[in-house]
Design an enzyme around this catalytic site. Structure first.
Site, PDB file in Angstrom:
ATOM      1  N   MET A 267       0.837  -1.206   0.000  1.00 56.61           N
ATOM      2  CA  MET A 267       0.000   0.000   0.000  1.00 56.61           C
ATOM      3  C   MET A 267       0.862   1.243   0.000  1.00 56.61           C
ATOM      4  O   MET A 267       1.803   1.366   0.783  1.00 56.61           O
ATOM      5  CB  MET A 267      -0.913  -0.047   1.231  1.00 56.61           C
ATOM      6  CG  MET A 267      -1.794   1.170   1.395  1.00 56.61           C
ATOM      7  SD  MET A 267      -2.971   1.337   0.010  1.00 56.61           S
ATOM      8  CE  MET A 267      -3.102   3.119  -0.074  1.00 56.61           C
ATOM      9  N   ASN A 269       0.735   4.352   1.033  1.00 54.12           N
ATOM     10  CA  ASN A 269       0.549   5.480   1.950  1.00 54.12           C
ATOM     11  C   ASN A 269       1.680   6.495   1.782  1.00 54.12           C
ATOM     12  O   ASN A 269       2.845   6.118   1.693  1.00 54.12           O
ATOM     13  CB  ASN A 269       0.554   4.976   3.392  1.00 54.12           C
ATOM     14  CG  ASN A 269      -0.253   3.719   3.558  1.00 54.12           C
ATOM     15  OD1 ASN A 269      -1.431   3.728   3.296  1.00 54.12           O
ATOM     16  ND2 ASN A 269       0.412   2.626   3.930  1.00 54.12           N
ATOM     17  N   HIS A 301       6.095  -0.242  -8.100  1.00 53.52           N
ATOM     18  CA  HIS A 301       4.679   0.144  -8.205  1.00 53.52           C
ATOM     19  C   HIS A 301       4.285   1.120  -7.092  1.00 53.52           C
ATOM     20  O   HIS A 301       3.740   2.200  -7.358  1.00 53.52           O
ATOM     21  CB  HIS A 301       3.812  -1.119  -8.156  1.00 53.52           C
ATOM     22  CG  HIS A 301       2.347  -0.853  -8.287  1.00 53.52           C
ATOM     23  ND1 HIS A 301       1.676  -0.931  -9.489  1.00 53.52           N
ATOM     24  CD2 HIS A 301       1.417  -0.491  -7.376  1.00 53.52           C
ATOM     25  CE1 HIS A 301       0.403  -0.637  -9.306  1.00 53.52           C
ATOM     26  NE2 HIS A 301       0.213  -0.364  -8.020  1.00 53.52           N
ATOM     27  N   GLU A 302       4.572   0.761  -5.851  1.00 55.76           N
ATOM     28  CA  GLU A 302       4.154   1.628  -4.739  1.00 55.76           C
ATOM     29  C   GLU A 302       4.900   2.952  -4.796  1.00 55.76           C
ATOM     30  O   GLU A 302       4.336   4.007  -4.533  1.00 55.76           O
ATOM     31  CB  GLU A 302       4.377   0.943  -3.383  1.00 55.76           C
ATOM     32  CG  GLU A 302       3.720  -0.431  -3.242  1.00 55.76           C
ATOM     33  CD  GLU A 302       2.266  -0.499  -3.664  1.00 55.76           C
ATOM     34  OE1 GLU A 302       1.539   0.503  -3.506  1.00 55.76           O
ATOM     35  OE2 GLU A 302       1.853  -1.557  -4.184  1.00 55.76           O
TER      36      GLU A 302
END
Ligand code: B3K
Ligand code: ZN
Length: 889
Positions: A267, A269, A301-302
């Site tokens: 994720m 964040n 990607h993140e």
């Protein structure tokens, strides 16, 4: 049947928020059993809003206190309606103070604030922030966050949140605090906190602008020997985004934290990426080449989301592909650029297209089919799909194909120039591409609004006299739920024409100047049918169609076997070279499957395989081709891919046919395969680079073929590799070859493997998955494995490694004729739903295409679906999937 279905949210109902939030101050008193959260929001009326009603969302969170502009709000001043809290007639400027109480250790959904192995983590995308506090939890509300974390110092020595650490200290009572400030406006879904016993590897970098940044990878103690690859991948990602898109890291500190209990991969964040351990931890002992590649891709990607998703975010969740499709495209390009060579790039492309065809095409042809920009959803978590991600990425790739690499870069620059700091739509992205490229991309919008995989059928005509060659492209798209008819798409079809020598011909369209004609060109199909006439074509060419898979379509052309063999040997486009081999193999495999269905002996088709094996021989011996490319050529289409080509799926017969062909190839190519094993050893220190990984891949695929022969020589080969392996790639491949045989050492190897890696959860996941996908493992054996002390339903990785691997990766056993696989599936879906709805809803997808199967299987699948549907108190996530699977329209 369930009747209390949750209402669908419609894209057409979008309305801007009535209030905007400027600042958010959060105070957390962290305690696993009872965490208190105090929030102070400064809000003001949105000039674009519709009324002076404040709307907040909350989910399973206790409201302890609510004050507006300093005064407690009486129960009459607001309305609580399920998950919504409405404050009507609010003033223009508002400070809301909200206190909530949570139980993180009872939170098994892994959304919001939860505990994993004694540490605190959060997951807020898409709608998890509302499990922490009441909030206008929607992506178009962006605010500046300040976060105060307080917790016991011994149990939680590390306290992290987004942005910069501005202060930390002791509270005097055994507790300590840390104050974090995020300098960037962000939507609530990008909020994160982490607290616990963690250690980190760090590195400092300087960017082209001179800005310095601190990079950290945080893990549990004992895992610091597994962080180097993630750190390298992060540094490479940062460098790549600077070079390819001119995008710099905008933070002083960028953190990655690994957690063992996580619903998905990772994720993004802001400044505090939280990752599934699977996509962080690696060393040669525990991780395979595929793990290394996946870590690089997911870290990339993140990181890339920092611009595509965070700096420019989504206006609403219907626009999810705006950030996901674009960011998948960026990570695919990053991985390809990291490989470098042409055939290496093609291997990455082939890998990505395989995922698309095996997972997205079926989704697009089933009851869960939805456009890249959906029109409605019941539970947004169900829309983190291969359509949003992978088809979304193909849509972004088509802009690059249409505009060229430079044109695409101009479009990206314009997109950031226009929308930095905003929450926008897929239309805004398309407008930036169209305006920067000076092109009308109105029709291209249909890729966002129409679901279903378009079919492009091709007809060709050579006129020897005139020296012309016509390519006629015709498109159609099957109906999908809620969309009966489709309008033509704007499809870029890259083509080439091969002369009899195998060389590419210059491509001159009628009416064009012949000078400096290219050998590959993009035909733009925008009508239902169009003919493109090439001139100066003397001998009859062989067309190479949809080079590099230039559009997410199914392309049909009536190639002869000889033409396919010719393309497989000569096409300058490596993707199509591979594709030709797959088409040949698919033809044979489907014929064999029909023979099994008709109970005819399969031996008779051996002769028909000659064209295929002859060209395989040639390709395997061609040392100019990357080993990884040859590995791809040698790999037969999967059982799932074959199933997709059939009107009525019969999994047992597909399996039998494919196994027959594998054994036949092993016998026919035995000498080459043995040679490949010998020639592709990688002695010395392990390195995950593409060439070494490719050699191991080719060697191991050869060894797996040889294991089909199940004789003492091949047993010895696998056993020796198992005993001598210096890395997980070779070890697990050898273990798998042993399991695929009757080798005397197979059981012993399995047990030794477990004992050796007992303390490495990610390796034990592999151990479960290997058994779950073995054709020797039936439902009873899976049930026995569920009783193993290392098995747990609560850990998503573990549940996926055994249950999902069996249901999705062992078709011949899962689809047992007696329906035992389906009954098992229903039980597990129901059991998982009580723990974690996102996980149960994912598993539920396994049966969504039940109508494609042979009638005897179909009715048992339907029974299993109905059994789940009849279960009381299903989650919104699961009931959406089950209801859509059973729907009749
Ligand atoms: N954006 C997250 C996915 C969140 C899924 C929430 N159910 C990971 C990613 O795509 O990068
Ligand atoms: Zn993403």
């Amino acid at each position: 049947m369930r009747t209390d279905t949750s209402p669908a949210i419609l894209r057409s109902n979008y309305a801007p928020p009535n209030y905007l939030v400027d600042t958010v101050e959060l105070g957390f008193d962290l305690d696993p059993a009872l965490t208190r959260v105090a929030a102070r929001l400064t809000m003001r009326r949105n000039p674009d809003g519709r009324s002076n009603e404040i709307v907040l969302y909350g989910d399973a969170v206790e409201l302890v206190a609510l004050r507006m502009n300093g005064k407690p709000l009486t129960r009459r001043a607001y309305r609580l309606n399920g998950g919504e809290l409405h404050i009507p007639n609010a003033p223009d400027e508002v400070t809301l103070e909200i206190e909530t109480a949570l139980q993180p250790d009872a939170n098994t959904s892994l959304m919001g604030l939860y505990v994993s192995n004694g540490n605190f983590f959060t997951q807020c995308e898409a709608e998890g922030f509302r499990k922490i506090t009441w909030f206008p939890d929607r992506p178009d509300v962006m605010a500046r966050y300040t976060v105060m974390l307080r917790a016991d110092k011994r149990a939680y020595p590390v306290l992290l949140s987004n942005g910069n650490l501005v202060e930390e200290g002791d509270l005097g009572d055994g507790r300590h605090y840390a104050l974090w400030e995020d300098p960037f406006m962000k939507p609530s879904y990008l909020f994160a906190l982490v607290a616990g016993k963690l250690v980190c590897q760090e590195e400092r970098i300087t960017q082209p602008s001179g800005r310095e940044a601190l990079l950290q990878v945080w893990v549990e103690e004992g895992n610091l020997d597994k962080t180097q690859h993630a750190m390298d991948s992060l540094v490479n990602s940062i460098r790549w985004d600077e070079a390819r898109f001119g995008l710099e890291l905008d933070l002083d500190r960028f953190m990655i934290v690994a957690v063992g209990d996580f619903n998905m991969g990772a994720m993004e964040n802001k400044g505090l990426n939280i990752f599934n351990t699977k996509y962080v931890l690696a060393n040669p002992r525990i991780a395979t080449d595929a793990d290394y590649a996946n870590i690089e891709a997911v870290v990339g990607h993140e990181y890339f989301h920092n611009w595509t998703g965070n700096r420019v975010t989504c206006r609403d969740w219907f626009q999810l592909s705006l950030k996901e499709g674009l960011t998948v495209f960026r990570d695919q390009e990053f991985s390809a650029d990291m490989v470098g060579t042409d055939s290496g790039r093609a291997v990455k492309r082939i890998d990505d297209v395989r995922v698309l065809r095996q997972a997205q095409f079926p989704e697009d042809a089933g009851p869960m089919a939805h456009p890249v920009r959906p029109d409605s959803y019941v539970e947004i978590s169900n829309f983190y799909t291969v359509t949003i991600y992978e088809k979304g990425s193909e849509v972004v790739r088509m802009y690059q194909t249409l505009l060229g690499r430079d044109g695409f870069r101009k479009g990206m620059d314009l997109y950031f120039e226009r929308h930095d700091g905003q929450a926008v739509t897929c239309d805004d992205f398309r407008a930036a591409m169209a305006d920067a490229g000076g092109r009308n991309l109105d029709q291209f919008e249909r890729w966002y609004s129409q679901a279903g995989t378009p079919r492009v059928t091709v007809a060709t005509r050579h006129d020897i006299e005139a020296g012309t060659y016509d390519i006629t492209l015709a498109q159609s798209c099957p109906p999908t739920p809620g969309q009966k008819t489709k309008l033509p798409f704007h499809i870029p079809v890259k083509v080439g024409l091969l002369a009899a020598t195998g060389a590419d011909l210059p491509l001159v369209l009628e009416g064009e100047d012949a000078a400096s004609a290219p050998t590959t060109r993009v035909l733009e199909l925008t009508e239902a049918s169009q003919t493109f006439r090439f001139t100066g074509i003397e001998g009859k060419p062989v067309p190479s169609l949809l080079r590099d898979f230039s559009a997410p379509v199914i392309l049909e052309y009536d190639y002869s076997d000889d033409e396919l063999a010719f393309l497989m040997a000569n096409d300058s486009d490596p993707f199509n070279r591979w594709e030709a081999g797959q088409r040949l193999a698919t033809r044979r495999l489907l014929t064999l499957t029909r023979m099994v269905q008709d109970q005819e002996p399969m031996r008779e088709t051996t002769a028909n395989l000659e064209t295929y094996t002859a060209v395989l021989h040639k390709t395997l011996d061609d040392a100019t081709l990357d080993p990884s490319f040859r590995e791809m050529v040698l790999t037969l289409p999967s059982e799932g891919m074959l199933a997709e080509q059939m009107d009525v799926i019969t999994p047992q017969e597909i399996h039998t046919a494919r196994q027959f062909m594998r054994r036949l190839l092993a016998r026919t190519l035995r000498n080459e395969l043995v040679q490949l094993v010998d020639l592709n050893q990688t002695p010395g220190d392990y390195s995950p680079d593409a060439l070494s990984a490719g050699k191991r891949g080719l060697k191991n695929v050869a060894m797996l073929y040889l294991s089909e022969l199940d004789d003492t020589d091949t047993h010895a080969m696998a056993q020796a590799q198992y005993d001598q392996a210096s890395n997980m790639t070779d070890r697990i491949a050898a273990l798998s070859a042993l399991q695929n045989s009757s080798a005397p050492g197979r059981q012993d190897a399995l047990e030794r493997f477990y004992t050796e890696f007992e303390d490495e959860p990610l390796v034990i996941d592999k151990w479960f998955a290997l058994q779950a996908t073995s054709p020797a493992t039936d439902v009873a054996a899976v049930r026995a494995l569920m009783r193993h002390p290392a098995f747990s339903m609560k850990n998503p990785n573990r549940a996926r490694s055994l249950i999902f691997s069996f249901c999705n990766g062992n078709p011949s056993r899962f689809h047992a004729a007696d329906g035992s696989g389906y009954r098992f599936w229903a039980e597990q879906v129901i059991a998982l739903d009580a723990i974690n709805p996102q996980v149960s809803a994912r598993l539920a997808r396994t049966l969504d295409r039940w109508r494609k199967y042979a009638p005897a299987l179909q009715s048992q699948m339907q029974d299993a679906l109905q059994r789940v549907a009849a279960t009381p108190k299903l989650s919104k996530d699961l009931s959406e999937v089950i209801n859509k699977s059973l729907a009749t329209d």
